[in-house]
Scaffold this motif. Structure first.
Motif: not given
Length: 538
Positions: A441-443, A409-414
């Motif tokens: 990895g979202s954090k 999982s990737i952070p938002s707004k990337c």
């Protein structure tokens, strides 16, 4: 980006200073055109002129390095011999007459003798020099979006000349001395300029641009520890950033094979080929095709295969050992019987829903992937948790075929044009261990004013976990879920639900429990309604 963001991403002070100066000049160019046209149009003029300057200076430099002779003097002594030398022996792929070289054009601007028609003629002759050569397909129509006859440049030839001259002077002010540069000036100018306008253009811009930090992570996961590869592929390659990221991840002692891509948007198709050449990839080392990947996939053909009429789809099967992609999220498409019978999609017995083309891209890539190869693809989370046809497709590829290795999982707004959190899925065809490694990895990210990004440390943390053959358990960050766990979750592949709870705490409700709970809730509601009615009657 701010200075703090660059520092967080490991940029040196010298590189920060050069980038700041570079972006200032690029924005100044944009300001010259902003009142004439929108961002999606004026970037084509700026990038097209940057590209022409690069081709001019690259030709002169390479000729000197490879022959020891001065290019202009060689042309003056024997133009035809020099032209043949650049295309056949030196493999530069194109030829420019001395009167159309960049320094000559700049001198004419300084002398007040230049007209915009000279630049137009220069690009046409450059492209004509590739006709019938091995470089023809890679240069064909490259300057189509540099429309110097457009009324938006001004109503008269004098107005057009004045505006184009201003832009050329600004491009000339960019320092192209790569020997003293602390950054890849041409490549960074190109990519960050694209990124700036992708942000300004919204979703449509983001469809063809993958931010550099994300491209680096995808490339690391796709290479899966490889130090070389034969053939790499991106079926929706946009500006080719992911393919170039693969090249950048191979060390000096490694070997970069041929890069293949396909892109449907004509403008983006041209930008992608420019980007390859700007980054020093020889025309013989890449093939970028134009067209709809799902309905008309393209592939390299030998002369014998062409004569025998072998289809593109057949040629794509088991062709590539590394595949990367950032396909458009949840794009509309029309399911057809032809697609359902296509060997790429018929395995699961059904097609992805009409409004969600995501799985078609994934299945296309799995069809193209060699045994022993790796596919890393950026997706919206939806394809991994929606029910209906997508659930059945997941069961086929994850349960039956055991192809999904990891989900990150990737952070938002990337990514440009969307604020949602995304995921990177890593697929392999010949896995033995059954189950999927979930990495949250979202954090971890570098917060930006408009876009978030990943630092090198964030990238390494994710890559080290995914590429570790032991698939270590890391509390709150990574968990390897067995196929049994995944089946209990009904193949709902939500990263956080697997990572954030310990295995023994996870309780997946059975279908019978859910039905019983629904029945109980319905009975409670019915009893409540009856009670209210009775009270109303009193």
């Amino acid at each position: 980006m701010t200075t703090e963001e660059y520092q967080a991403m490991g940029e040196t002070a010298a590189a920060q200073a050069q980038k700041k100066q570079l972006f200032g000049k690029l924005k100044a160019m944009a300001d010259q055109l902003r009142s004439n046209m929108d961002a999606s149009e004026f970037k084509n003029y700026v990038l097209g002129i940057i590209f022409y300057r690069y081709l001019s200076e690259n030709l002169v430099r390479q000729f000197k390095e490879k022959t020891g002779f001065d290019y202009v003097e060689s042309v003056q002594q024997d133009e035809e011999a020099t032209k043949k030398l650049t295309s056949d022996q030196l493999k530069i792929g194109y030829f420019i007459k001395p009167e159309f070289l960049w320094p000559t054009l700049m001198k004419r601007i300084g002398d007040g003798k230049f007209t915009y028609l000279e630049l137009e003629m220069a690009t046409k002759e450059l492209l004509a020099s590739t006709m019938g050569k091995g470089s023809q397909k890679d240069f064909s129509n490259l300057f189509d979006d540099l429309n110097l006859e457009s009324e938006k440049l001004g109503p008269t030839p004098m107005d057009k000349t004045a505006l184009i001259s201003k832009i050329m002077l600004m491009v000339d002010a960019i320092e192209f001395d790569v020997g003293n540069a602390k950054i890849d000036i041409l490549g960074d100018a190109y990519e960050f300029f694209l990124g700036d306008f992708a942000a300004a253009s919204g979703k449509r811009g983001g469809e063809f641009y993958t931010p550099a930090c994300m491209a680096k992570l995808v490339a690391k996961l796709a290479l899966s520890g490889r130090t070389s590869f034969d053939k790499a592929y991106d079926p929706c390659c946009g500006s080719t950033g992911l393919l170039l990221a693969l090249k950048n991840e191979i060390t000096e002692n490694g070997r970069v094979g041929k890069l293949y891509g396909q892109e449907m948007n004509p403008t983006t198709y041209n930008l992608g080929r420019m980007n390859m050449l700007l980054h020093g990839v020889p025309f013989s080392d890449f093939d970028i095709f134009k067209g709809d990947t799902i309905n008309k996939p393209q592939a390299e053909k030998t002369k014998e295969q062409e004569e025998n009429g072998i289809s593109d789809v057949t040629l794509l099967q088991d062709k590539f050992d590394v595949i990367v992609a950032n396909p458009p999220f949840s794009q509309d498409y029309t399911p057809t019987d032809t697609l359902l019978l296509d060997p790429r999609f018929r395995g699961s017995g059904m097609l992805a829903p009409k409004n969600y083309e995501d799985w078609l891209f994934v299945e296309h890539m799995l069809y193209c992937l060699k045994p022993g190869g790796t596919l890393a693809v950026v997706l919206a989370p939806g394809p991994m948790f929606r029910n209906g046809p997508e659930e059945q497709i997941r069961k086929y590829w994850i349960g039956t075929n055991n192809c999904l290795d990891s989900i990150v999982s990737i952070p938002s707004k990337c990514f440009y044009g969307t604020s949602i959190s995304t995921i990177i899925c890593v697929f392999k065809k010949d896995r033995v261990k059954k189950g999927v490694y979930f990495v949250d990895g979202s954090k971890d990210f570098v917060k930006g004013k408009k876009q978030n990004s990943l630092s090198d440390e964030h990238i390494e943390r994710i890559a080290n976990a995914v590429l570790n053959p032991e698939k270590p358990e890391i509390e709150g960050f990574a968990h390897f879920a067995s196929l049994e766990e995944i089946e209990k979750a009904n193949f709902v592949m939500n990263v956080q639900s697997f990572v954030q709870k310990k295995k023994e705490e996870i309780h997946y409700r059975s279908e019978e429990e859910i039905i019983n709970d629904i029945g109980k809730t319905a009975a409670d509601i019915s009893a409540m309604v009856s009670s209210l009615k009775n009270e109303g009657n009193h």
